[in-house]
Scaffold this active site. Structure first.
Site, PDB file in Angstrom:
ATOM      1  N   SER A   1     108.041   4.533  66.966  1.00 53.78           N
ATOM      2  CA  SER A   1     107.144   4.525  65.816  1.00 53.78           C
ATOM      3  C   SER A   1     105.819   5.193  66.179  1.00 53.78           C
ATOM      4  O   SER A   1     105.804   6.370  66.530  1.00 53.78           O
ATOM      5  CB  SER A   1     106.952   3.086  65.323  1.00 53.78           C
ATOM      6  OG  SER A   1     106.323   3.060  64.075  1.00 53.78           O
TER       7      SER A   1
ATOM      8  N   ASP B   1     115.980   3.931  58.074  1.00 49.56           N
ATOM      9  CA  ASP B   1     114.557   3.694  58.342  1.00 49.56           C
ATOM     10  C   ASP B   1     113.724   4.084  57.119  1.00 49.56           C
ATOM     11  O   ASP B   1     113.689   5.252  56.731  1.00 49.56           O
ATOM     12  CB  ASP B   1     114.138   4.526  59.567  1.00 49.56           C
ATOM     13  CG  ASP B   1     112.738   4.187  60.055  1.00 49.56           C
ATOM     14  OD1 ASP B   1     112.005   3.453  59.355  1.00 49.56           O
ATOM     15  OD2 ASP B   1     112.371   4.661  61.145  1.00 49.56           O
TER      16      ASP B   1
ATOM     17  N   HIS C   1     114.214   0.574  61.059  1.00 53.10           N
ATOM     18  CA  HIS C   1     113.196   1.158  61.931  1.00 53.10           C
ATOM     19  C   HIS C   1     113.291   0.672  63.383  1.00 53.10           C
ATOM     20  O   HIS C   1     113.076   1.450  64.313  1.00 53.10           O
ATOM     21  CB  HIS C   1     111.823   0.839  61.347  1.00 53.10           C
ATOM     22  CG  HIS C   1     110.680   1.507  62.038  1.00 53.10           C
ATOM     23  ND1 HIS C   1     110.603   2.884  62.205  1.00 53.10           N
ATOM     24  CD2 HIS C   1     109.549   1.006  62.609  1.00 53.10           C
ATOM     25  CE1 HIS C   1     109.485   3.195  62.829  1.00 53.10           C
ATOM     26  NE2 HIS C   1     108.839   2.074  63.093  1.00 53.10           N
TER      27      HIS C   1
END
Length: 775
Positions: free
Chosen positions: A628, A719, A751
């Site tokens: 991320s 995601d 995610h």
């Protein structure tokens, strides 16, 4: 002959991208990774009064990866606790755990005499509620989809609460689906329903309804329900506005003959729902509402000053824009709760929490708006070694000591998680875990005035610890911590041997340019967890730099199977908590807003240079890994410092803010990262040309032409936070430049890439990739 044929298999029979040496490496590393993956995790614990006056019973909820089923196996293990002296405690464990197959969650009743077991459906079948007693299942209720959908067990909207006499349970579940239009061969069918088996008609899609983003796909609205534990009758709680999503419900104190009230958290969907997973910056408030089952006596709470005339729902926290995790004191005289006001005000993904309380009258009038009293304010900048502020992810269901005003909780303190005692009357906060321990601690349950906790480190698997209060009557009361022998978190001899050769430290990294810092807290050293080989002979192991997401998250010094695996295959780890991470005070955290891609990148490079200058790492063999925002940093680093890294791995990385802003469930995040706090007010669904140009310039893709490091990408098709197109675009750009790239896509993951098989393949591929370029 068949055996000989298998030995002589041609290279064409190898998996795509494999050669013979790669296959050998896969086989070797996968065997070791399985050893780490099989280590169980203690998720929860409860204690119960025992028939013995001196002892008690404990029940531990444990999970373990089941790779073949691609799920986490859940089971329960019980123990009898006898505290033999102030320096000795004995846990008598049940001979075997009991698997909780198909169980979504379990919640003991206040007395500990009953257990609620919830089994959520995997299709359109009913939700199952079971009420267990010590010897049998007393009741079983099947709640059809027409009443409500699955019960929320996500840790955020989740709320399941027994009332004091254990006759009612309040809970959060998906509201029933709205009616959809029916069509047949003649067009729209008026005023008639159809079934799935009706081949002459079909259900239309109906109007699209917004969800709360990442991990909530397909879930429209969490709603509040109450079930009667005797009859199984379920009633929705009425009067709550459709624009309000509810969660975290608790019963308000009541006495015989009084109406019963529920307190819950509400999030408004006006003007729209933005992604809420991992995001504390969504405004929310506490509300009270009368329960649908109650004794209709004359004696009941009277709410004065309700802002909504005639409304059954009363907003309790009108003076603060964030209030969650409500919890009543044992005597019912006050309601405590956490607030993420700093996060809401600034737009930061997460920030320093504060703790507050509201006085709650017993059989008297509750005036509105209620007076919110500060218990623990936000700490802007703490002195060295002092309390850095509250960073708490939740409360125990019963965190109270016997004095009725001291609660025990887990909170981040720098790069560790510690246990705190908080007196909610005086506001006194004490760290009760050893100050010289760099391990991370997590509270599991209270056993009267004793604590059951788990502690671990990057190189030590979790251990159960039992905390006893020494000299409780004095101001200088301390806690002694006893080791508990446990069969729960065990590991193989191979894992024990590998971990025994590793050790860790928490390094203080001075800020490189203090003169550029606008606040005192922003100029204080940040931290990095360094894991290394304690038996090395001169030469340094290759270094992997690990970067957390958020960016306002933190990596704590707890055990991680994936990190321990990477360390065990011959790497040092540098786990950087750059400025902007939780646990270091609000000024340090806020300093990153508007400086993403520059300040955080410089902090990571400073940390790398720090270990190189100390002779702890070689500059010629460094890899970087992040997910991320950590992937944002990873791809920034290999572009901004192209000669620094031998290899990289990016898991669902943010690579292009300009394209992400139109596809993510948190478009406001893009504005805050680039513009700082003022980005909250600049946020729009229609980004201007100037916005998009700035987003692109602040993104890793603006440096893609300089990248040299071979990079592996691990992307999730489901995601919603960082859509996989972001990583694909960057990876394809690298390929255009001739950089070696490999992409793995997980079709059913969100995610976090946490499904057991996906997590396993993810780190196996990372391990093999780094071995190829860094060893």
């Amino acid at each position: 002959m068949a055996m000989d044929a298998s030995k002589d298999a041609s290279p064409k029979e190898l998996p795509l991208g494999f050669d013979a040496s790669t296959e050998e490496e896969y086989a070797s590393q996968s065997k070791l990774l399985q050893e780490f993956t099989s280590i169980p995790c203690i998720d929860n614990a409860w204690t119960f009064k025992s028939n013995s006056r001196m002892g008690s019973q404990a029940m531990f909820s444990i999970s373990q990866a089941n790779l073949l089923a691609n799920k986490r196996r859940k089971y329960i293990l019980s123990a009898s606790i006898s505290k033999e002296s102030s320096s000795s405690v004995n846990f008598q464990w049940a001979p075997f755990p009991i698997e909780m197959s198909g169980v979504s969650t379990i919640v003991p009743s206040p007395s500990g005499s009953k257990l609620l077991v919830v089994r959520n459906p995997e299709n359109e079948s009913p939700t199952h509620f079971e009420i267990w007693s010590q010897g049998q299942v007393e009741k079983e209720f099947h709640i059809p989809q027409s009443v409500h959908g699955s019960v929320y067990i996500d840790g955020w909207f989740e709320g399941i609460s027994w009332n004091c006499d254990e006759t009612l349970i309040a809970y959060i579940a998906e509201e029933p689906s709205a009616a959809k239009p029916t069509f047949c061969g003649l067009g729209y069918r008026k005023g008639s329903a159809t079934t799935d088996k009706d081949s002459c008609s079909w259900k239309g899609q109906g109007e699209w309804e917004e969800d709360w983003g990442e991990t909530y796909a397909g879930k429209r609205q969490p709603a509040l329900f109450v079930i009667n534990t005797s009859s199984g009758e379920v009633q929705p709680v009425k009067g709550i506005a459709k624009s309000l999503s509810v969660g975290q419900v608790v019963w308000a104190p009541s006495t015989d003959g009084s109406n019963q009230y529920l307190v819950f958290v509400g999030w408004s969907s006006d003007p729209r729902k933005l992604g809420i997973k991992y995001c504390s910056n969504r405004p929310c408030a506490l509300y009270a509402v009368q329960a649908p089952f109650y004794k209709s006596e004359a004696n009941y709470f009277e709410f004065k000053g309700s802002p909504i005339e005639g409304s059954p729902v009363l907003k309790l926290t009108q003076s603060i824009n964030s209030a969650f995790f409500p919890l009543f004191s044992p005597d019912g005289r006050f309601l405590v709760f956490l607030s993420a006001k700093s996060s809401v005000d600034s737009g930061a993904h997460s920030a320093t929490n504060s703790l507050h309380k509201i006085d709650w009258p017993v059989n008297e009038q509750l005036s509105l708006p209620a007076k919110v009293v500060d218990v623990i304010p936000v700490v802007q900048c703490s002195e060295d070694g002092c309390f850095p502020g509250l960073y708490c992810s939740g409360f125990l269901r019963n965190p109270w000591l016997s004095d009725g005003c001291t609660m025990m909780l887990s909170s981040v303190w720098g790069s560790s998680q510690v246990l705190l005692s908080v007196n909610v009357i005086s506001g006194d906060v004490k760290r009760i875990t050893p100050t010289d321990s760099k391990f991370s601690w997590n509270i599991l349950a209270l056993d009267r005035d004793n604590i059951i906790a788990v502690s671990s480190s990057p190189v030590d698997v979790p251990k159960i610890r039992y905390g006893c209060l020494v000299e409780k009557a004095t101001k200088n009361a301390t806690w002694s911590w006893l080791d508990v022998s446990s069969p729960i978190v065990s590991c193989s001899k191979m894992v024990r041997s590998l971990l025994s050769s590793r050790q860790f430290d928490i390094l203080k990294i001075p800020v490189k340019d203090v003169s550029s810092c606008l606040t005192k807290g922003a100029g204080k050293p940040f931290e990095a967890i360094f894991v290394f080989n304690s038996k090395e002979n001169g030469a340094c192991d290759p270094l992997i730099v690990l970067l957390h997401g958020g960016p306002n998250d933190v990596s704590v010094s707890s055990f991680s199977t994936s990190s321990a695996f990477l360390s065990s295959i011959g790497y040092s780890l540098l786990i950087v908590n750059y400025r902007g991470s939780l646990g270091f005070g609000e000024e340090a955290l806020q300093s990153l807003l508007g400086k993403a891609g520059s300040q955080d990148v410089n902090d990571v490079l400073t940390a790398i240079d720090h270990v190189i200058d100390r002779g702890l790492a070689s500059p010629s063999s460094i890899a970087v890994l992040g997910i991320s925002h950590g992937g944002f940093l990873t791809t920034h680093l290999i572009g901004q410092a192209p000669d620094k890294f031998a290899a990289a791995a990016a898991r669902n990385p943010v690579c292009n803010l300009a394209s992400m802003v139109g596809t993510t469930d948190i478009p406001d995040w893009c504005y805050v990262q680039v513009y700082g706090t003022k980005g909250k007010n600049k946020f729009t669904e229609a980004a201007s040309t100037e916005d998009l140009a700035l987003f692109h310039s602040k993104s890793p893709i603006s440096h893609v032409s300089k990248v040299k490091a071979p990079t592996i990408f691990l992307l999730s098709a489901e995601d919603l936070r960082v859509p996989m197109s972001n990583g694909f675009q960057y990876a394809r750009s690298l390929k255009e430049k001739g950089v070696e790239v490999k992409i793995f896509m997980f079709p059913n993951d969100v995610h976090a890439i946490k499904r057991p098989q996906s997590d396993f393949e993810s780190f196996l591929n990372i391990g093999v990739w780094f071995k190829k370029y860094c060893k």
